[in-house]
Design a protein around this motif. Sequence first.
Motif, PDB file in Angstrom:
ATOM      1  N   ILE A   1       0.815  -1.220   0.000  1.00 38.90           N
ATOM      2  CA  ILE A   1       0.000   0.000   0.000  1.00 38.90           C
ATOM      3  C   ILE A   1       0.848   1.269   0.000  1.00 38.90           C
ATOM      4  N   MET A   2       2.134   1.149   0.269  1.00 40.18           N
ATOM      5  CA  MET A   2       2.992   2.340   0.272  1.00 40.18           C
ATOM      6  C   MET A   2       3.524   2.661  -1.120  1.00 40.18           C
ATOM      7  N   TYR A   3       3.528   1.685  -2.020  1.00 44.29           N
ATOM      8  CA  TYR A   3       4.085   1.907  -3.360  1.00 44.29           C
ATOM      9  C   TYR A   3       3.408   3.071  -4.088  1.00 44.29           C
ATOM     10  N   PRO A   4       2.077   3.137  -4.140  1.00 45.30           N
ATOM     11  CA  PRO A   4       1.447   4.267  -4.848  1.00 45.30           C
ATOM     12  C   PRO A   4       1.790   5.622  -4.234  1.00 45.30           C
ATOM     13  N   ILE A   5       2.025   5.644  -2.925  1.00 46.20           N
ATOM     14  CA  ILE A   5       2.390   6.908  -2.264  1.00 46.20           C
ATOM     15  C   ILE A   5       3.830   7.279  -2.593  1.00 46.20           C
ATOM     16  N   GLU A   6       4.715   6.304  -2.533  1.00 38.08           N
ATOM     17  CA  GLU A   6       6.134   6.552  -2.810  1.00 38.08           C
ATOM     18  C   GLU A   6       6.409   6.798  -4.283  1.00 38.08           C
ATOM     19  N   HIS A   7       5.522   6.303  -5.163  1.00 35.08           N
ATOM     20  CA  HIS A   7       5.689   6.481  -6.610  1.00 35.08           C
ATOM     21  C   HIS A   7       4.453   7.163  -7.188  1.00 35.08           C
ATOM     22  N   PHE A   8       4.010   8.214  -6.527  1.00 35.62           N
ATOM     23  CA  PHE A   8       2.760   8.868  -6.908  1.00 35.62           C
ATOM     24  C   PHE A   8       2.795   9.387  -8.343  1.00 35.62           C
ATOM     25  N   ALA A   9       3.918   9.949  -8.767  1.00 38.28           N
ATOM     26  CA  ALA A   9       4.017  10.522 -10.117  1.00 38.28           C
ATOM     27  C   ALA A   9       3.807   9.465 -11.194  1.00 38.28           C
ATOM     28  N   GLU A  10       4.170   8.210 -10.888  1.00 36.33           N
ATOM     29  CA  GLU A  10       4.042   7.136 -11.870  1.00 36.33           C
ATOM     30  C   GLU A  10       2.721   6.387 -11.758  1.00 36.33           C
ATOM     31  N   THR A  11       1.989   6.586 -10.669  1.00 34.74           N
ATOM     32  CA  THR A  11       0.800   5.750 -10.447  1.00 34.74           C
ATOM     33  C   THR A  11      -0.518   6.516 -10.332  1.00 34.74           C
ATOM     34  N   TRP A  12      -0.468   7.856 -10.240  1.00 34.64           N
ATOM     35  CA  TRP A  12      -1.715   8.595 -10.021  1.00 34.64           C
ATOM     36  C   TRP A  12      -2.721   8.348 -11.137  1.00 34.64           C
TER      37      TRP A  12
END
Length: 442
Positions: A242-253
């Motif tokens: 669940i932390m991946y989208p937060i840590e890679h927000f620019a790539e996953t938003w």
Amino acid sequence: MSSPLIERLFKLQAHGTTIKTEVIAGLTTFAAMSYILVVNPGILGLSGMPAAGLITVTALAACLGTLLMAFMTNYPIALAPGMGLNAFFAFTICMTREVPWEAALGIVFWNGILFLLLTLTGVRTLIAEAIPPSLKIGVQCGIGLFIAFIGLKNAGLIVANPATFVTIGDLSDPAVMLALAGILLTVVLVMKRVTGGILLSIVLLTLIGTLIPTETGTLTATPDAIVGMPEPISDTWFAMDIMYPIEHFAETWDLIFALMFVNMFDTIGTLIGVSRRANLLNEEGKLPKIGSAMTADATASVVGAALGTSPVTSYVESAAGASSGGRTGLTAVVVAICFLLALFLTPLMKVIPLMATTPALVMVGILMMESIRHLEFDDLGATATAVVALMAMPLTFSISEGIALGFITYVGVKLGAGKYKEISVITYLLAGVFILRYLLGL
């Protein structure tokens, strides 16, 4: 005569139905959508997820999601991992963007949380009303084409070609010919309104596959048993990052947005369509408990992410049960029980070849294309928006790219025609963000 408990829970008399009618409706709905037990694991397995346990995950997600809908709304609507959403998970997020499947489950989790927050705050309604109808149609049809394309590719009916990118496969291959025959059979069965027609074609192709020899035996392997205990889900249970989208927000938003966009409109369309068939709409043509229904849908996606599957959503096949007289959540409870019982047939489901699922994928794609008839072809701008979105999805192998290009096309066409006042603020913002994403190479 229904028992006091069942009557108190589902209010059968008030809805003019009986236990017998609800049970038959539930069995009908399950027969119509049970193909997901085979198709969903096949698609998710291509993402790199451990194959063991995916049938169990699919059944549990469908069971829990359907029970949520039953007890939160008392509607005869069943849920399961959504077609199109599972393809987006596997082919766009994991294979094209090369996001690990654990991180992809994290994206599904945040999609569900965001969907839930938008529903509870009422923002969902503002977004739904701000998106142009032509784009909604283009996205639904595009997902249909994308799913059908995946099915044809999996069966070898379409193969890669260095000169033309794609070309027709080897029709002399018995497996390819069988898949093609299965597509025709499925279309005929659905046309004749045969209950569970898609499932029937999968079963028939699997049986015929036992007669087709391959280098390692036959196209359909011999099962170890007919019934057996469900496979454990330890490999996917709470494996989401669940932390991946937060840590890679620019790539996953944009992936989170695309999931939410598709999930939202797929759910709204299904809820209204099935509810109309079950006579649940009020005098204004609205669904009284749509907020609760959307909350159940969003919560089911969060639960599905924890189990280890793509977003869970309402199934349009619920209309089959509604047509059989299903009017309450008891219909949905019967569907949920059927999904649990089906788990003990896991040994049989494991030997179903990928080729046998092709007709299901193509048929679902065809059915999703039906919404094209609602497009205003006299409006060139609307047609352009829809066509760009629906063509981009299969050709770029990405649902999110189709959505992005659809937004940009709609705004560009409206501005070029001097109709800038017809564009909502939300649509302006989304189109601008997508343009920046392309310009910055994100």
